[in-house]
Write an enzyme that holds these catalytic residues in place. Structure first.
Site, PDB file in Angstrom:
ATOM      1  CG  PHE A   1      -0.217  -5.620   4.271  1.00  0.00           C
ATOM      2  CD1 PHE A   1      -0.731  -4.879   5.320  1.00  0.00           C
ATOM      3  CD2 PHE A   1      -1.092  -6.435   3.562  1.00  0.00           C
ATOM      4  CE1 PHE A   1      -2.075  -4.942   5.667  1.00  0.00           C
ATOM      5  CE2 PHE A   1      -2.432  -6.507   3.885  1.00  0.00           C
ATOM      6  CZ  PHE A   1      -2.923  -5.762   4.943  1.00  0.00           C
TER       7      PHE A   1
ATOM      8  CB  CYS B   1      -0.943  -0.005   1.198  1.00  0.00           C
ATOM      9  SG  CYS B   1      -1.919  -1.513   1.302  1.00  0.00           S
TER      10      CYS B   1
ATOM     11  CG  HIS C   1      -1.984   4.472   4.926  1.00  0.00           C
ATOM     12  ND1 HIS C   1      -1.837   4.394   3.559  1.00  0.00           N
ATOM     13  CD2 HIS C   1      -2.186   3.196   5.356  1.00  0.00           C
ATOM     14  CE1 HIS C   1      -1.938   3.127   3.174  1.00  0.00           C
ATOM     15  NE2 HIS C   1      -2.149   2.386   4.241  1.00  0.00           N
TER      16      HIS C   1
ATOM     17  CD  GLU D   1      -1.771   7.612   9.012  1.00  0.00           C
ATOM     18  OE1 GLU D   1      -1.285   8.376   8.161  1.00  0.00           O
ATOM     19  OE2 GLU D   1      -2.782   6.912   8.801  1.00  0.00           O
TER      20      GLU D   1
ATOM     21  CE  LYS E   1      -5.686   4.284   1.912  1.00  0.00           C
ATOM     22  NZ  LYS E   1      -4.713   5.378   2.109  1.00  0.00           N
TER      23      LYS E   1
ATOM     24  CG  HIS F   1      -6.402   0.896   0.894  1.00  0.00           C
ATOM     25  ND1 HIS F   1      -5.419   1.378   0.057  1.00  0.00           N
ATOM     26  CD2 HIS F   1      -5.741   0.370   1.976  1.00  0.00           C
ATOM     27  CE1 HIS F   1      -4.235   1.158   0.601  1.00  0.00           C
ATOM     28  NE2 HIS F   1      -4.410   0.567   1.763  1.00  0.00           N
TER      29      HIS F   1
END
Length: 411
Positions: free
Chosen positions: A397, A163, A302, A313, A334, A339
């Site tokens: 990830f 991502c 994010h 975050e 998002k 996403h």
């Protein structure tokens, strides 16, 4: 002395619009691109909602033969690149093609091709596999197809960091121009994996929201968040060396001034719980751009709407900015488009560019209920104010973290 890098063109294919203008106007209206999945039958699935690209016809952007040899993730990015190159006013016959490169990411490539050809293999045997299966499936074909379609012969790379891919693609394009390896880089990300295997895989990971109401499916930073909504699409930014852009009279949207990366070295799916890795990516980007933390007013987070991401975050932002974190405006794109995985960082960076251009910070749509530890300003309402700097975050990830720092352009 490193060369200055500016943004001179934008292109987008998204769940809320198939051009930058359509996308941006929908953002300002607070539209959401979520709905029942139409790409396949979800009757047996826990997840039924996604953010699909709508009314997209590849033949409007490329010839039929080319479109037939591309999977959706490549079609989307060729379309976005066409818009961005046109927006930038680039005439390739006037450029040295070896000084114009591509840095375009896809986190996964084509799951459609994998699913389709695996079914053939199981039912009809290996002799029936499409001869173009591999070149249609592999993720670098996003960069490859853009370079082929537009005659771009410079550095061509595909960064795959889950991502974080889109942000890394823009960052590596920035570094390429800074270092002198190119004058123009077509950069960004693309993804198109709202497929049975894609949705089943992310659902098994408990990453996707299983909320059936599209208005409640993607709630970044909200106490009632339940996972992310899978999106698809592409975003392209034309990065250009400043003097080269000036010499050809290009419109300049913004300047890229900082790029920071780090690795959590912690867990294959969860960010580090203390936020230290993501915090370092942010402070690295600020240091790279020569900007003090207290000078920043806005972060495009994010913000996936998973429990762990939004919590960690938030901790990262507090760690990076200390007491100044309370003064930051933080939002998540998002909340409207879901996403986009390998394209997320690119479309969010593009969003920052438009926000700086218009002095408008969009709302985190759907955000209503504060969570205990998530106590920063997540932009419940849109805000009209000057945005001198914007920081765009991506966490992937594998523990990948990346941040891009942009500066408002003032001629």
């Amino acid at each position: 002395m490193s060369r200055r890098v500016v943004i001179t063109g934008l292109g987008a294919i998204t769940p809320i619009g198939n051009s930058v203008d359509e996308f941006w106007n929908a953002v300002k209206r607070g539209e959401i691109g979520f709905g029942e999945i139409t790409h396949f039958d979800t009757e047996e699935y826990k997840c039924h909602v996604a953010a699909e690209v709508k009314n997209f016809d590849a033949k409007e952007y490329m010839d039929f033969r080319s479109a037939k040899r591309m999977e959706p993730f490549c079609q989307y990015v060729v379309a976005a690149a066409k818009e961005a190159i046109s927006d930038a006013g680039i005439q390739m016959e006037q450029e040295d093609p070896y000084r114009v490169g591509t840095s375009i990411s896809s986190g996964i490539g084509s799951m459609q091709a994998m699913e389709r050809e695996n079914q053939k293999l199981m039912e009809k045997g290996p002799s029936r596999i499409n001869p173009l299966f591999i070149p249609m499936m592999i993720s670098n074909m996003a960069a490859g197809n853009v370079s082929i379609q537009f005659g771009l012969k410079g550095k061509s790379i595909n960064v795959v960091t889950a991502c974080t891919s889109g942000t890394n693609a823009v960052g590596e394009a920035f570094r390429t121009i800074q270092y002198g390896d190119a004058d123009i880089m077509v950069s960004g990300g693309t993804e198109g994996c709202i497929t049975p295997l894609g949705v089943a895989g992310f659902t098994a990971l408990t990453a996707l929201s299983t909320e059936s109401d599209p208005r409640k499916a993607s709630l970044p930073f909200d106490k009632n968040r339940s996972g992310f909504v899978m999106g698809e699409g592409a975003a392209i930014l034309i990065l250009e060396e400043l003097e080269h852009a000036k010499a050809r009279g290009a419109k300049i949207y913004a300047e890229v001034i900082g790029y920071g990366c780090s690795a959590d070295a912690y867990h294959i799916t969860s960010p580090a719980e203390d936020g230290a890795g993501a915090a370092r990516a942010m402070t690295n980007a600020l240091a790279d751009g020569g900007v003090r933390p207290e000078e920043l007013t806005y972060i495009n987070a994010h913000g996936t709407a998973t429990h762990h991401n939004d919590l960690f975050e938030t901790r990262a932002i507090k760690l990076a900015f200390g007491a100044h974190a309370d003064k930051l405006r933080i939002n998540s794109t998002k909340s409207m488009i879901g996403h986009l995985l390998g394209a997320a960082g690119a479309i969010e960076c593009l969003t920052c560019v438009k926000e700086m251009e218009e002095g408008y910070i969009h709302a985190t749509v759907g955000y209503e209920t504060p969570d205990e530890e998530l106590d920063l300003n997540y932009c419940k309402e849109a805000i009209q104010e000057d945005v001198p700097y914007a920081l765009s975050n991506s966490l992937g990830f594998g523990g990948h973290n990346a941040s891009i720092l942009l500066k408002k352009w003032e001629a």
